[in-house]
Design a protein around this motif. Sequence first.
Motif, PDB file in Angstrom:
ATOM      1  N   ASP A  44       0.840  -1.193   0.536  1.00 22.73           N
ATOM      2  CA  ASP A  44       0.453  -0.474   0.239  1.00 22.73           C
ATOM      3  C   ASP A  44       1.171   1.132   0.223  1.00 22.73           C
ATOM      4  OD1 ASP A  44       0.655   0.297   2.720  1.00 22.73           O
ATOM      5  OD2 ASP A  44      -1.152   0.102   3.994  1.00 22.73           O
ATOM      6  N   LYS A  45       0.159   2.511   0.079  1.00 21.67           N
ATOM      7  CA  LYS A  45       0.980   3.502  -0.270  1.00 21.67           C
ATOM      8  C   LYS A  45       2.059   4.380   1.192  1.00 21.67           C
ATOM      9  CE  LYS A  45      -2.693   5.472  -3.023  1.00 21.67           C
ATOM     10  NZ  LYS A  45      -3.692   6.993  -2.838  1.00 21.67           N
ATOM     11  N   GLN A  46       1.599   3.405   2.318  1.00 15.76           N
ATOM     12  CA  GLN A  46       2.908   3.778   3.311  1.00 15.76           C
ATOM     13  C   GLN A  46       3.689   2.193   3.686  1.00 15.76           C
ATOM     14  OE1 GLN A  46      -0.367   2.027   6.565  1.00 15.76           O
ATOM     15  NE2 GLN A  46      -1.846   4.928   6.369  1.00 15.76           N
ATOM     16  N   GLY A  47       3.584   1.881   2.264  1.00 16.37           N
ATOM     17  CA  GLY A  47       5.004   0.631   2.834  1.00 16.37           C
ATOM     18  C   GLY A  47       5.191  -0.860   3.105  1.00 16.37           C
ATOM     19  N   ARG A  48       3.300  -0.545   3.489  1.00 14.38           N
ATOM     20  CA  ARG A  48       3.134  -1.948   3.849  1.00 14.38           C
ATOM     21  C   ARG A  48       2.572  -2.809   3.245  1.00 14.38           C
ATOM     22  NH1 ARG A  48      -1.433  -0.246   7.868  1.00 14.38           N
ATOM     23  NH2 ARG A  48      -2.457   0.132   5.916  1.00 14.38           N
ATOM     24  N   LEU A  49       2.577  -4.264   3.659  1.00 12.53           N
ATOM     25  CA  LEU A  49       2.539  -5.483   2.530  1.00 12.53           C
ATOM     26  C   LEU A  49       1.168  -5.847   3.058  1.00 12.53           C
ATOM     27  CD1 LEU A  49       3.016  -7.766  -0.242  1.00 12.53           C
ATOM     28  CD2 LEU A  49       4.072  -8.927   2.066  1.00 12.53           C
ATOM     29  N   VAL A  50      -0.049  -5.727   2.198  1.00 11.66           N
ATOM     30  CA  VAL A  50      -1.544  -6.506   2.963  1.00 11.66           C
ATOM     31  C   VAL A  50      -1.823  -7.480   1.788  1.00 11.66           C
ATOM     32  CG1 VAL A  50      -4.040  -5.324   2.637  1.00 11.66           C
ATOM     33  CG2 VAL A  50      -1.770  -3.306   2.952  1.00 11.66           C
ATOM     34  N   SER A  51      -2.356  -8.306   2.403  1.00 10.60           N
ATOM     35  CA  SER A  51      -2.641  -9.855   1.790  1.00 10.60           C
ATOM     36  C   SER A  51      -3.705 -10.272   2.174  1.00 10.60           C
ATOM     37  CB  SER A  51      -1.640 -10.807   2.265  1.00 10.60           C
ATOM     38  OG  SER A  51      -0.942 -10.248   1.887  1.00 10.60           O
ATOM     39  N   HIS A  52      -4.795 -11.033   1.401  1.00 12.53           N
ATOM     40  CA  HIS A  52      -5.911 -11.575   1.535  1.00 12.53           C
ATOM     41  C   HIS A  52      -5.997 -12.728   0.740  1.00 12.53           C
ATOM     42  CE1 HIS A  52     -10.602 -11.851   0.345  1.00 12.53           C
ATOM     43  NE2 HIS A  52     -10.691 -12.536   1.530  1.00 12.53           N
ATOM     44  N   ARG A  53      -6.148 -13.958   2.416  1.00 12.62           N
ATOM     45  CA  ARG A  53      -6.373 -15.314   1.368  1.00 12.62           C
ATOM     46  C   ARG A  53      -7.223 -15.610   2.143  1.00 12.62           C
ATOM     47  NH1 ARG A  53       0.422 -17.285   3.926  1.00 12.62           N
ATOM     48  NH2 ARG A  53      -0.784 -17.212   5.404  1.00 12.62           N
ATOM     49  N   LEU A  54      -7.392 -16.867   1.294  1.00 14.23           N
ATOM     50  CA  LEU A  54      -8.521 -17.560   1.417  1.00 14.23           C
ATOM     51  C   LEU A  54      -8.025 -19.250   1.951  1.00 14.23           C
ATOM     52  CD1 LEU A  54     -11.655 -17.714   1.431  1.00 14.23           C
ATOM     53  CD2 LEU A  54     -11.649 -19.264  -1.145  1.00 14.23           C
ATOM     54  N   MET A  55      -8.670 -19.633   2.763  1.00 14.75           N
ATOM     55  CA  MET A  55      -8.217 -20.618   4.435  1.00 14.75           C
ATOM     56  C   MET A  55      -8.811 -22.137   3.295  1.00 14.75           C
ATOM     57  SD  MET A  55      -5.965 -21.001   7.652  1.00 14.75           S
ATOM     58  CE  MET A  55      -5.156 -19.759   7.453  1.00 14.75           C
ATOM     59  N   CYS A  56      -9.133 -23.313   3.144  1.00 17.60           N
ATOM     60  CA  CYS A  56      -9.297 -24.010   3.411  1.00 17.60           C
ATOM     61  C   CYS A  56      -8.660 -25.613   4.346  1.00 17.60           C
ATOM     62  CB  CYS A  56      -9.600 -25.220   1.799  1.00 17.60           C
ATOM     63  SG  CYS A  56     -10.478 -26.298   2.192  1.00 17.60           S
ATOM     64  N   THR A  57     -10.082 -25.632   5.051  1.00 18.35           N
ATOM     65  CA  THR A  57     -10.024 -26.582   6.725  1.00 18.35           C
ATOM     66  C   THR A  57     -10.710 -27.646   6.991  1.00 18.35           C
ATOM     67  OG1 THR A  57     -10.330 -25.128   7.825  1.00 18.35           O
ATOM     68  CG2 THR A  57      -8.197 -24.424   7.755  1.00 18.35           C
ATOM     69  N   GLU A  58      -9.852 -28.576   7.081  1.00 17.80           N
ATOM     70  CA  GLU A  58     -11.257 -29.510   8.116  1.00 17.80           C
ATOM     71  C   GLU A  58     -10.776 -29.532  10.181  1.00 17.80           C
ATOM     72  OE1 GLU A  58      -9.690 -33.149   6.923  1.00 17.80           O
ATOM     73  OE2 GLU A  58     -10.089 -32.755   4.383  1.00 17.80           O
ATOM     74  N   TRP A  59     -12.085 -29.135  10.360  1.00 20.15           N
ATOM     75  CA  TRP A  59     -11.960 -28.127  11.684  1.00 20.15           C
ATOM     76  C   TRP A  59     -12.032 -29.235  12.194  1.00 20.15           C
ATOM     77  CZ3 TRP A  59     -14.719 -23.350  12.917  1.00 20.15           C
ATOM     78  CH2 TRP A  59     -14.341 -22.346  12.060  1.00 20.15           C
ATOM     79  N   GLY A  60     -12.789 -30.703  12.303  1.00 20.84           N
ATOM     80  CA  GLY A  60     -12.371 -31.992  13.002  1.00 20.84           C
ATOM     81  C   GLY A  60     -14.015 -31.611  13.690  1.00 20.84           C
ATOM     82  N   LEU A  61     -14.614 -31.140  13.585  1.00 24.23           N
ATOM     83  CA  LEU A  61     -15.922 -31.190  14.378  1.00 24.23           C
ATOM     84  C   LEU A  61     -17.013 -32.595  14.964  1.00 24.23           C
ATOM     85  CD1 LEU A  61     -17.494 -27.438  13.499  1.00 24.23           C
ATOM     86  CD2 LEU A  61     -15.752 -28.502  15.897  1.00 24.23           C
ATOM     87  N   PRO A  62     -16.663 -32.775  15.974  1.00 21.75           N
ATOM     88  CA  PRO A  62     -17.505 -33.543  15.811  1.00 21.75           C
ATOM     89  C   PRO A  62     -18.255 -34.407  14.683  1.00 21.75           C
ATOM     90  CG  PRO A  62     -17.373 -33.050  18.063  1.00 21.75           C
ATOM     91  CD  PRO A  62     -17.066 -31.739  17.316  1.00 21.75           C
ATOM     92  N   MET A  63     -19.050 -35.243  14.704  1.00 25.13           N
ATOM     93  CA  MET A  63     -19.523 -35.362  13.955  1.00 25.13           C
ATOM     94  C   MET A  63     -21.989 -34.493  13.771  1.00 25.13           C
ATOM     95  SD  MET A  63     -20.598 -36.695  10.044  1.00 25.13           S
ATOM     96  CE  MET A  63     -19.345 -37.699  10.300  1.00 25.13           C
ATOM     97  N   TRP A  64     -21.486 -35.036  15.020  1.00 31.24           N
ATOM     98  CA  TRP A  64     -23.397 -34.349  15.078  1.00 31.24           C
ATOM     99  C   TRP A  64     -23.390 -32.970  15.143  1.00 31.24           C
ATOM    100  CZ3 TRP A  64     -24.118 -30.951  19.655  1.00 31.24           C
ATOM    101  CH2 TRP A  64     -22.838 -30.952  20.381  1.00 31.24           C
TER     102      TRP A  64
END
Length: 198
Positions: A44-64
């Motif tokens: 950006d104009k302030q010299g900062r690295l700005v990112s947007h990422r999409l993450m795919c996870t398997e949460w491992g929540l109980p089946m119920w």
Amino acid sequence: MKIWTSEHVFEHPWETVVQAAWRKYPNPHNPTVVGLDVIDRHVDKQGRLVSHRLMCTEWGLPMWVQKLVGVDRACYASEHSVVDRKRKTFVLRTNNVTFSNLVAINEQLTYSPHPTDKKSTLLKQEAIITVHGMRLSSYLEQLVVNTCSSKATQGRVAMEWVIGKINTEVKDLAKGVKGIKHNLENIATKAENLESPL
């Protein structure tokens, strides 16, 4: 709504920890993260690295729980981050995309130099969990809080693993450079011997 907070000190410089955070996935300690895609990245104009990422996870929540909220094993989260080298801060804000209308998880991680030990890095984590319009909402919120706490511990172990990998790469690179230097010195010595009269 439940709020979970945590702090952790990495005994490594900020630059190393930030590099490890970028290279964190994949790793054997967080096998639930199965994909990570960069949507946007710019300075950006302030010299900062700005990112947007999409993450795919398997949460491992109980089946119920999966059946209750109507999702399968794959869940998606959106991550927005800003690296500010001048201020030495790295802030990541993540929120779940999958079933966010039922369970909202908003997490923020902030990496900054430790205030009293400049060779260390302080990680501050906060997660706000809100379950909307469901029975047992307090129980479900606590279940997600427990999951966040467990995942945070795994994440720290993963960061140390990545830092170890980076340190090994640096050592291997230094060893390679030393070998190249040694070979060049040998070549220079042989060249001098060829030029010297007998």
